[in-house]
Design an enzyme around this catalytic site. Structure first.
Site, short mmCIF file in Angstrom:
data_model
loop_
_atom_site.label_atom_id
_atom_site.label_comp_id
_atom_site.label_asym_id
_atom_site.label_seq_id
_atom_site.Cartn_x
_atom_site.Cartn_y
_atom_site.Cartn_z
N LYS A 13 0.48 16.53 2.83
CA LYS A 13 -0.23 15.51 2.05
C LYS A 13 0.47 14.15 2.16
CE LYS A 13 2.27 17.01 -2.11
NZ LYS A 13 2.22 17.92 -3.26
N ARG A 35 -0.72 20.81 -15.56
CA ARG A 35 -1.26 19.73 -14.74
C ARG A 35 -2.63 20.15 -14.21
NH1 ARG A 35 2.15 17.57 -9.57
NH2 ARG A 35 1.33 19.50 -8.62
N TYR A 61 13.43 -15.78 -4.06
CA TYR A 61 12.55 -16.23 -5.14
C TYR A 61 13.25 -16.20 -6.49
CZ TYR A 61 8.48 -15.96 -2.02
OH TYR A 61 7.58 -16.14 -1.00
N MET A 98 7.73 -9.89 -0.48
CA MET A 98 6.66 -9.05 0.05
C MET A 98 6.97 -8.57 1.48
SD MET A 98 2.62 -9.82 0.62
CE MET A 98 2.30 -10.23 -1.08
C1 LIG Z 1 3.34 18.84 -3.18
C2 LIG Z 1 3.23 20.27 -3.52
C3 LIG Z 1 4.06 21.23 -2.92
C4 LIG Z 1 5.23 20.87 -2.05
O1 LIG Z 1 6.38 20.69 -2.84
P1 LIG Z 1 7.81 20.37 -2.21
O2 LIG Z 1 8.72 20.28 -3.38
O3 LIG Z 1 7.66 19.07 -1.49
O4 LIG Z 1 8.13 21.48 -1.28
C5 LIG Z 1 3.80 22.57 -3.17
N1 LIG Z 1 2.80 22.94 -4.00
C6 LIG Z 1 2.00 22.05 -4.63
C7 LIG Z 1 0.93 22.53 -5.55
C8 LIG Z 1 2.20 20.68 -4.42
O5 LIG Z 1 1.43 19.80 -5.08
#
Ligand SMILES: *Cc1c(COP(=O)(O)O)cnc(C)c1O
EC number: 5.1.1.1
Length: 368
Positions: A38, A136, A264, A313
């Site tokens: 991801k 979550r 800045y 930036m």
């Molecule tokens: C992002 C994620 C992972 C990966 O976690 P890491 O700590 O980067 O290995 C695994 N399971 C879910 C549900 C996630 O959202």
């Protein structure tokens, strides 16, 4: 490695292979590995990383959103892809592109079944996410009876896996909490098996779960950060290799007399003669303003150069007083000399955040 002549994120595909093999060595041979790609492969390049991992034999990929999975399918990734957090407006596209949803609530289950039925699907693979304490995403215990009855009333979907996510698998002070999460996940899965007569694949561990909780490996593990070279602990970091190095160059040097300022809002005022180096990356490239005023350091010819004043930036100025360097010299932001966890610590954040912050303006290069 060629010296950088502009800001680049250099991605080492051999390091990725090393991390993959290391993580595989931590689980039984029967345990599958789901590679989490991801957020552009944690800020690297999801397509190149997925291609490499597909060649290495990764069993599954995971992305957060449907569009990320579509991108991989467009690039001929044929390995199964789990979408961790699909939103209902993308369910149709998700099915059309052979992506597999994590279903986390009665509402998403109803909506997914409806879409699958409209598209005339039979036993479309879905993954049920159980909330074991993160609060979550995930089914809560009270949802289970209705979830069962929705599943029993359709042939459009079939549960391929049962999953949950650990809250604090890297935190040795919270192992009791983690063990409770593991046992509540186990009872959820056993209850499912009793009800439906089969046990889908089970998975609960992220990278730190792989490293710290063998009892939570089940049938598959999900690794993100570990594949990119970080283990959420300084000892594990030694066994892994960061795959990404963020590099840049010195565009210009200035001698700043005592009393003059840099950047800045006069964010830095020299209390002695100071040599500043201007580096062509800034908050638009992912170096947030929280790294300013000495919280972050870049590495110039092996030495730490603290950030002077405010991050701009497109540029950042660093203190190279006493460091032998010239315009055109290479600068390392993280990777060699200081890894992303060390760099992030300066601004009180974590490797995950700085890695995923490197913006799409930064050119990605690849090496082995
Ligand atoms: C992002 C994620 C992972 C990966 O976690 P890491 O700590 O980067 O290995 C695994 N399971 C879910 C549900 C996630 O959202």
């Amino acid at each position: 490695m060629p010296k950088a002549q502009e800001t680049v994120l250099e991605i080492n595909l051999s390091a990725l292979g090393h991390n993959y093999n290391y993580l595989k060595s931590k689980v039984n041979t029967s345990v599958k590995l789901m590679a989490v790609v991801k957020a552009f492969g944690y800020g690297s390049d999801s397509v190149m990383v997925a291609k490499e991992l597909q060649t290495l034999g990764a069993d599954y990929f995971a992305v957060a959103y449907t569009s990320e999975g579509v991108r991989l399918r467009d690039e001929n990734i044929t390995t199964p892809i789990l979408v961790l957090h699909p939103l209902a407006n993308a369910f149709k596209e998700l099915i059309e592109r052979c992506l597999e949803p994590s279903i986390y609530s009665l509402k998403t289950l109803r909506e997914f079944i409806a879409t699958a039925q409209t598209l005339k699907q039979k036993e479309y693979p879905i993954h049920l996410k159980f909330n074991s304490g993160l609060n979550r995403l995930g089914f809560n215990e009270k949802d289970v009876p209705e979830m069962y009855s929705l599943l029993k009333n359709t042939t459009a979907v079939k549960v391929t896996s049962l999953m949950s996510h650990l809250v604090a698998s890297e935190d040795h002070n919270l192992t009791d909490f983690t063990h409770n999460q593991i046992s509540s996940f186990v009872s959820f899965t056993e209850d499912f098996k009793t009800e439906f007569g089969y046990m889908p694949m089970r998975h609960q561990s992220n990278t730190s779960g792989i490293l710290n909780f063998p009892e939570a490996h089940f049938d598959m593990v999900r690794s993100g950060i570990g594949l990119y070279g970080y283990g959420n602990s300084s000892t594990e970091d030694l066994a892994l290799k960061p795959i990404a190095t963020l590099k840049s160059v010195i565009s210009q040097l200035h001698n700043i007399p005592k009393g003059s300022s840099v950047g800045y809002n006069r964010g830095f005022i020299a209390d002695r003669t100071t040599v500043s180096a201007t580096i062509p990356l800034g908050h638009a490239d992912g170096i947030g303003r929280q790294y300013g005023k000495g919280k972050g350091c870049f590495i110039v010819n092996g030495k730490k150069a603290p950030i002077l004043g405010n991050v701009c930036m497109d540029m950042t100025m660093v203190d190279v007083t006493g460091i032998e360097c010239q315009e055109g010299d290479e600068v390392i932001i993280f990777g060699a000399y200081q890894n992303a966890s060390e760099f992030a610590k300066g601004a009180q954040t974590i490797s995950y955040e700085i890695l995923t912050s490197v913006s799409q303006r930064v050119k990605r290069t690849f090496c082995r």
